[in-house]
Design an enzyme around this catalytic site. Structure first.
Site, PDB file in Angstrom:
ATOM      1  N   ASP A 105       0.821  -1.207   0.000  1.00 23.78           N
ATOM      2  CA  ASP A 105       0.000   0.000   0.000  1.00 23.78           C
ATOM      3  C   ASP A 105       0.860   1.264   0.000  1.00 23.78           C
ATOM      4  O   ASP A 105       2.038   1.240   0.333  1.00 23.78           O
ATOM      5  CB  ASP A 105      -0.903   0.001   1.233  1.00 23.78           C
ATOM      6  CG  ASP A 105      -2.203   0.761   1.004  1.00 23.78           C
ATOM      7  OD1 ASP A 105      -2.274   1.556   0.043  1.00 23.78           O
ATOM      8  OD2 ASP A 105      -3.149   0.556   1.787  1.00 23.78           O
ATOM      9  N   GLU A 154     -14.005   1.414  -0.391  1.00 23.87           N
ATOM     10  CA  GLU A 154     -13.413   1.857   0.867  1.00 23.87           C
ATOM     11  C   GLU A 154     -13.675   3.344   1.103  1.00 23.87           C
ATOM     12  O   GLU A 154     -13.610   3.828   2.240  1.00 23.87           O
ATOM     13  CB  GLU A 154     -11.921   1.564   0.903  1.00 23.87           C
ATOM     14  CG  GLU A 154     -11.085   2.363  -0.065  1.00 23.87           C
ATOM     15  CD  GLU A 154      -9.596   2.070   0.076  1.00 23.87           C
ATOM     16  OE1 GLU A 154      -8.814   3.023  -0.042  1.00 23.87           O
ATOM     17  OE2 GLU A 154      -9.214   0.908   0.304  1.00 23.87           O
TER      18      GLU A 154
END
Length: 643
Positions: free
Chosen positions: A394, A449
């Site tokens: 990430d 998300e």
């Protein structure tokens, strides 16, 4: 599955004589003869594109400037030109289809000076698009300080663009013209020209020797958009740049179904890909974050017992993967230092439990823990030792040259350990999955998300539709669909539940990370019935019907079965679908769609909508008529429906 592509390269009409080669313009046509890419030389070189004999892309600048050589081709003279045919097939474990054909005509024009400077422009034409790139000959190192590469968008075009952001998390929406646009525009850009052709601008085959690009408005009145590099890349000579790509089609089906971006990348660097087996996954974080947010009001990754519930759910649904955000399990913000969580005793117990259920586990880590060879050796060896089969990395958040080099290093080091990888907080892909097929997916999208409030926007039904024709054309997209609950920190969901169940069919991702949890799934039995045994890797794809801003219906084939999903935006509509690609004869299946609202309810919120399951008989010789409410959707699976 071993990666053994059948490759045929035909080299013809090689090395034209000097006098003949000096003649400008130079043109290359597509294998079907419809598309022609033409380059002009001179003091201000240009490229143009025609389709069916009609001009499409107006003359647009090309060229490159390096620190050592200055502007190229500059005053160089044409030395030779070479024509060739590219025709190969290759296999992909992820993406739109399992077998892809790379078929194009190519023209290379070589320039030289009396002082020995040499430069080439490579032109390539496919049936659905064109591409060009530069090759700088010589030895030593050089730095690219800029490109003249630009594109003219005719007045009156409709364009779908997204403002550039470092994580490529921006909303694609329609704009008329470029007046007043000061921000950079991220790739890709989709346009419908006045002649009704669809033109899709992007790049391909960007690696660690170069930097990513975005578009900048150079002249709004003239519709001139220039490519801007993220930084000034430096590399050893000889040096070949990425492809500048224009898909040019009359029909959106040619766009959505194209593998041209992957085609333009080098073949697999992994000789044996039999271990690469992506699949549908569950994403526990989406419904229960490390801070206790989300509808579950807990950290779903926070205990062995809770994660075992998700493993059991994946096994019940016939899905083969689960994401475990190990670095967030102990409530460490952004993962924290690895030593804070690497010794947690129950991590290997979880992967062992999942393995006994036939479920593979991929982990999560911050890129700052993997950005040097020493860190990667420590971290990746830890993941292997603890039983993980993949990793999501990430916060890459950049398309500078160093980040592209890091993406390659991560893919290579993961492949050496038989780990799949996902890039999160990342760019729109440029086709790197062909070279490194252990890349399961990229993010580079505002996915579900964002219902947690990570920014000013969240996915809308129209945005979801537009992704079919923009972001997902370029490659796998980690959107994380099927949030039936509303996390609702700052944003509310406006899609219906039937819209949600269609998304993992409409969108492609090697790891299709689903927002299911053990509680909400009990409330949605029809969703479970449709999505049980859902693949995430496919043998073929069809855009059945669709228009940006409005609706999209996509069919994907796995073996003999076709999965078909449709999503709608703001207006209710009746769709007439041509399913002529199915095998002849009638096909019985179940249509999962939006149930009508209760008669005594004036308005039903999306989270209260029900999914209906009705028997359906399909005759491919007749149009299938389906009524879809605003923001709604549908899905059905045709077993043994392939011809």
């Amino acid at each position: 599955m071993s990666f053994c592509p059948a490759v045929v390269f035909l080299w013809v009409a090689c090395a034209c004589c000097l006098a003949g080669a000096a003649q400008s313009p130079w043109s290359v046509s597509s294998p079907d003869g419809a598309l022609v890419l033409t380059a002009e030389g001179g003091a201000a070189p240009t490229l143009r594109v025609s389709r069916g004999g009609q001009p499409v892309v107006p003359p647009s600048p090309w060229g490159i400037t390096t620190r050592r050589q200055g502007p190229l081709p500059g005053g160089l003279q044409v030395a030779a030109s070479t024509r060739s045919v590219v025709d190969e097939t290759y296999v992909m474990p992820t993406g739109k289809r399992s077998r892809c054909r790379n078929h194009a005509n190519q023209l290379t024009v070589d320039f030289a000076s009396a002082e020995g400077v040499r430069f080439s422009v490579i032109l390539r034409a496919y049936d659905e698009g064109v591409a060009y790139r530069y090759h700088i000959h010589g030895s030593g190192e050089d730095t690219v300080t800029g490109e003249a590469s630009a594109f003219r968008i005719p007045a009156g075009s409709r364009c779908w663009s997204a403002p550039f952001s470092k994580s490529y998390e921006s909303i694609y929406q329609e704009n008329a013209g470029f007046a007043g646009i000061q921000h950079e525009i991220q790739l890709p850009l989709l346009c419908q020209f006045p002649g009704k052709q669809w033109v899709y601008l992007t790049e391909a085959s960007v690696d660690g020797t170069y930097a990513g690009s975005r578009l900048k408005v150079l002249d709004a009145a003239a519709g001139l958009l220039g490519l801007q590099l993220a930084d000034a890349p430096t590399a050893a000579l000889p040096w070949t740049t990425p492809w500048r790509v224009l898909l040019v089609v009359d029909d959106l089906r040619q766009l959505v179904e194209s593998t041209l971006i992957n085609n333009l990348n080098p073949p697999s660097a992994i000789a044996d890909t039999s271990w690469i087996k992506p699949g549908t996954a569950i994403f526990p974080w989406l419904t229960g974050t490390e801070g206790g947010g989300g509808p579950c009001h807990r950290n779903n990754n926070g205990s062995l017992e809770r994660m075992q519930e998700f493993v059991d759910l994946a096994a019940t649904m016939g899905w083969s993967w689960i994401e475990f955000d190990n670095a967030l399990a102990l409530d460490t913000p952004f993962g924290g230092a690895p030593e804070k969580w690497m010794d947690c005793p129950w991590f290997p117990q979880l992967t062992a439990y999942a393995g006994r259920k036939g479920i593979a586990v991929y982990g999560w880590d911050h890129v700052c823990n993997l950005d040097t060879p020493e860190k990667r050796q420590t971290q990746l060896d830890w993941y292997v030792a603890k039983g993980f089969k993949g990793i999501k990395v990430d916060f890459l958040d950049s398309d500078v040259q160093a980040r592209y080099r890091l993406r390659e290093d991560l893919a290579r080091d993961c492949a050496a350990r038989h780990l799949l990888i996902s890039y999160h907080g990342d760019i729109t892909p440029r086709g790197m999955q062909r070279t490194w097929p252990n890349i399961a997916t990229h993010e580079g999208v505002i996915g579900e998300e964002f219902y947690h409030g990570f920014g000013p926007f969240a996915p809308s039904p129209a945005y979801n539709v537009n992704l079919v024709f923009t972001r997902n054309v370029a490659g796998s997209m980690d959107y994380t669909p099927t949030t039936f609950d509303n996390p609702g920190k700052n944003h509310s969901r406006s899609t219906t539940n039937a819209h949600e169940i269609a998304l993992p069919v409409v969108f492609e991702s090697g790891w299709q990370a689903m927002g299911f949890n053990p509680e909400s799934i009990k409330l949605h039995p029809q969703a479970c019935a449709f999505l049980k045994d859902l693949p995430s890797t496919w043998d073929d794809v069809r855009l059945v019907a669709g228009q940006p801003n409005e609706f999209a219906v996509v069919a994907r084939r796995k073996g003999g079965d076709w999965w078909i999903g449709g999503i709608n935006a703001a207006s209710a509509r009746e769709l007439r679908l041509d399913l002529g690609f199915l095998a002849k004869g009638t096909h019985a299946c179940t249509l999962y769609h939006d149930a009508p609202p209760p008669a005594d309810s004036a308005a039903v919120a999306p989270l209260d909508t029900l999914i209906a399951a009705d028997p359906l008989t399909i005759d491919p010789a007749q149009p299938l008529v389906i009524a879809v409410p605003a923001n709604g959707g549908f899905g059905f699976r045709i077993v043994n429906g392939a011809q």
